[in-house]
Motif scaffolding. Structure first.
Motif, PDB file in Angstrom:
ATOM      1  N   ASN A 109       2.925   9.349   8.574  1.00 31.79           N
ATOM      2  CA  ASN A 109       3.060  10.442   7.607  1.00 31.79           C
ATOM      3  C   ASN A 109       3.308  11.786   8.269  1.00 31.79           C
ATOM      4  OD1 ASN A 109       2.783   8.785   5.380  1.00 31.79           O
ATOM      5  ND2 ASN A 109       0.571   9.015   5.317  1.00 31.79           N
ATOM      6  N   ASP A 110       2.766  12.010   9.468  1.00 27.52           N
ATOM      7  CA  ASP A 110       2.955  13.291  10.149  1.00 27.52           C
ATOM      8  C   ASP A 110       4.132  13.273  11.129  1.00 27.52           C
ATOM      9  OD1 ASP A 110       1.889  11.622  12.067  1.00 27.52           O
ATOM     10  OD2 ASP A 110       0.258  12.968  12.644  1.00 27.52           O
ATOM     11  N   ASN A 111       4.975  12.249  11.043  1.00 24.85           N
ATOM     12  CA  ASN A 111       6.113  12.131  11.952  1.00 24.85           C
ATOM     13  C   ASN A 111       7.099  13.274  11.717  1.00 24.85           C
ATOM     14  OD1 ASN A 111       8.039  10.760  13.774  1.00 24.85           O
ATOM     15  ND2 ASN A 111       9.239  10.577  11.900  1.00 24.85           N
ATOM     16  N   MET A 128       0.852  -1.187   0.000  1.00 21.82           N
ATOM     17  CA  MET A 128       0.000   0.000   0.000  1.00 21.82           C
ATOM     18  C   MET A 128       0.889   1.239   0.000  1.00 21.82           C
ATOM     19  SD  MET A 128      -2.915  -0.890   2.833  1.00 21.82           S
ATOM     20  CE  MET A 128      -3.595   0.754   2.683  1.00 21.82           C
ATOM     21  N   ASP A 129       0.599   2.147  -0.909  1.00 20.14           N
ATOM     22  CA  ASP A 129       1.325   3.410  -0.946  1.00 20.14           C
ATOM     23  C   ASP A 129       0.481   4.562  -0.418  1.00 20.14           C
ATOM     24  OD1 ASP A 129       3.796   2.495  -2.042  1.00 20.14           O
ATOM     25  OD2 ASP A 129       2.838   2.363  -4.006  1.00 20.14           O
ATOM     26  N   ASP A 130      -0.771   4.283  -0.040  1.00 21.27           N
ATOM     27  CA  ASP A 130      -1.666   5.340   0.425  1.00 21.27           C
ATOM     28  C   ASP A 130      -2.305   4.947   1.753  1.00 21.27           C
ATOM     29  OD1 ASP A 130      -3.116   3.252  -0.666  1.00 21.27           O
ATOM     30  OD2 ASP A 130      -4.682   4.535  -1.487  1.00 21.27           O
ATOM     31  N   SER A 131      -1.625   5.286   2.833  1.00 23.69           N
ATOM     32  CA  SER A 131      -2.154   5.005   4.165  1.00 23.69           C
ATOM     33  C   SER A 131      -1.658   6.088   5.109  1.00 23.69           C
ATOM     34  CB  SER A 131      -1.711   3.613   4.646  1.00 23.69           C
ATOM     35  OG  SER A 131      -0.348   3.613   4.981  1.00 23.69           O
ATOM     36  N   ALA A 132      -1.879   5.902   6.390  1.00 27.79           N
ATOM     37  CA  ALA A 132      -1.415   6.866   7.395  1.00 27.79           C
ATOM     38  C   ALA A 132       0.091   6.771   7.617  1.00 27.79           C
ATOM     39  CB  ALA A 132      -2.153   6.635   8.707  1.00 27.79           C
ATOM     40  N   PHE A 133       0.711   5.785   6.965  1.00 25.46           N
ATOM     41  CA  PHE A 133       2.146   5.564   7.107  1.00 25.46           C
ATOM     42  C   PHE A 133       2.808   5.639   5.743  1.00 25.46           C
ATOM     43  CE2 PHE A 133      -0.071   3.445  10.472  1.00 25.46           C
ATOM     44  CZ  PHE A 133       0.636   3.846  11.597  1.00 25.46           C
ATOM     45  N   ILE A 193      -2.462  -5.995   9.708  1.00 26.26           N
ATOM     46  CA  ILE A 193      -1.089  -5.991  10.225  1.00 26.26           C
ATOM     47  C   ILE A 193      -0.133  -5.818   9.049  1.00 26.26           C
ATOM     48  CG2 ILE A 193       0.654  -7.316  11.494  1.00 26.26           C
ATOM     49  CD1 ILE A 193      -1.740  -6.489  13.228  1.00 26.26           C
ATOM     50  N   LYS A 194       0.821  -4.918   9.212  1.00 27.57           N
ATOM     51  CA  LYS A 194       1.725  -4.589   8.107  1.00 27.57           C
ATOM     52  C   LYS A 194       3.150  -4.357   8.597  1.00 27.57           C
ATOM     53  CE  LYS A 194      -1.931  -1.961   5.872  1.00 27.57           C
ATOM     54  NZ  LYS A 194      -2.753  -1.192   6.785  1.00 27.57           N
ATOM     55  N   ILE A 195       4.051  -4.411   7.654  1.00 20.96           N
ATOM     56  CA  ILE A 195       5.369  -3.809   7.838  1.00 20.96           C
ATOM     57  C   ILE A 195       5.220  -2.428   7.203  1.00 20.96           C
ATOM     58  CG2 ILE A 195       7.817  -3.879   7.268  1.00 20.96           C
ATOM     59  CD1 ILE A 195       7.497  -6.907   6.810  1.00 20.96           C
ATOM     60  N   HIS A 196       5.535  -1.376   7.934  1.00 17.79           N
ATOM     61  CA  HIS A 196       5.342  -0.038   7.378  1.00 17.79           C
ATOM     62  C   HIS A 196       6.448   0.905   7.795  1.00 17.79           C
ATOM     63  CE1 HIS A 196       3.906   1.467  11.260  1.00 17.79           C
ATOM     64  NE2 HIS A 196       2.954   0.533  11.274  1.00 17.79           N
ATOM     65  N   GLY A 197       6.488   2.029   7.083  1.00 22.19           N
ATOM     66  CA  GLY A 197       7.408   3.100   7.430  1.00 22.19           C
ATOM     67  C   GLY A 197       6.826   3.935   8.552  1.00 22.19           C
ATOM     68  N   LEU A 198       7.341   5.130   8.677  1.00 20.70           N
ATOM     69  CA  LEU A 198       6.938   6.012   9.765  1.00 20.70           C
ATOM     70  C   LEU A 198       5.598   6.675   9.467  1.00 20.70           C
ATOM     71  CD1 LEU A 198      10.420   7.613  10.455  1.00 20.70           C
ATOM     72  CD2 LEU A 198       9.408   5.559  11.455  1.00 20.70           C
TER      73      LEU A 198
END
Length: 124
Positions: free
Chosen positions: A81-83, A41-46, A74-79
């Protein structure tokens, strides 16, 4: 891994209550066991994420026997988006709701290295 060879290792952040297998939605645990990476997914809160095939049949049966929802998403995700904190700070403690978090740069690398359908073994 590529066969028995370690290709990359990442420092991760897990759920806020990481010890023990995920039993139900909201327990802040990261599931343990064999799953598959099933879509990106490229479009999420992360910043980007790769979905993990939790819950599997065993997880569903266990939750049903306990009368609870196993949860999901459940995902592996980056940080987030508002980090606005440095990745080193965010990676220094467990903060997800059951996911596995890595830095955004590591997420880009992971997506480029790992194919959809790759098995993932999560263990504590």
């Amino acid at each position: 891994m590529d066969g028995d060879v370690v290709v990359r290792e990442y420092r991760i952040a897990l759920g806020k209550n990481p010890r023990g297998h995920k039993i139900q939605e909201g327990d802040n645990r990261t599931p343990e066991g064999k799953y598959y990476l099933d879509f990106v997914m490229d479009d999420s809160a992360f910043y980007r994420s790769m979905h993990i095939s939790y819950p599997n049949l065993r997880d569903k049966k266990r939750a049903q026997s306990l009368g609870v929802s196993p949860g999901g998403n459940i995902k592996i995700h980056g940080l987030k988006n508002d980090n606005n904190k440095p990745p080193q700070f965010v990676q220094s403690f467990d903060w997800t709701n059951g996911c596995i978090a890595i830095t955004n740069e590591e997420m880009d690398e992971l997506v480029s290295l790992v194919k959809i359908g790759t098995p993932i073994y999560i263990r504590w």
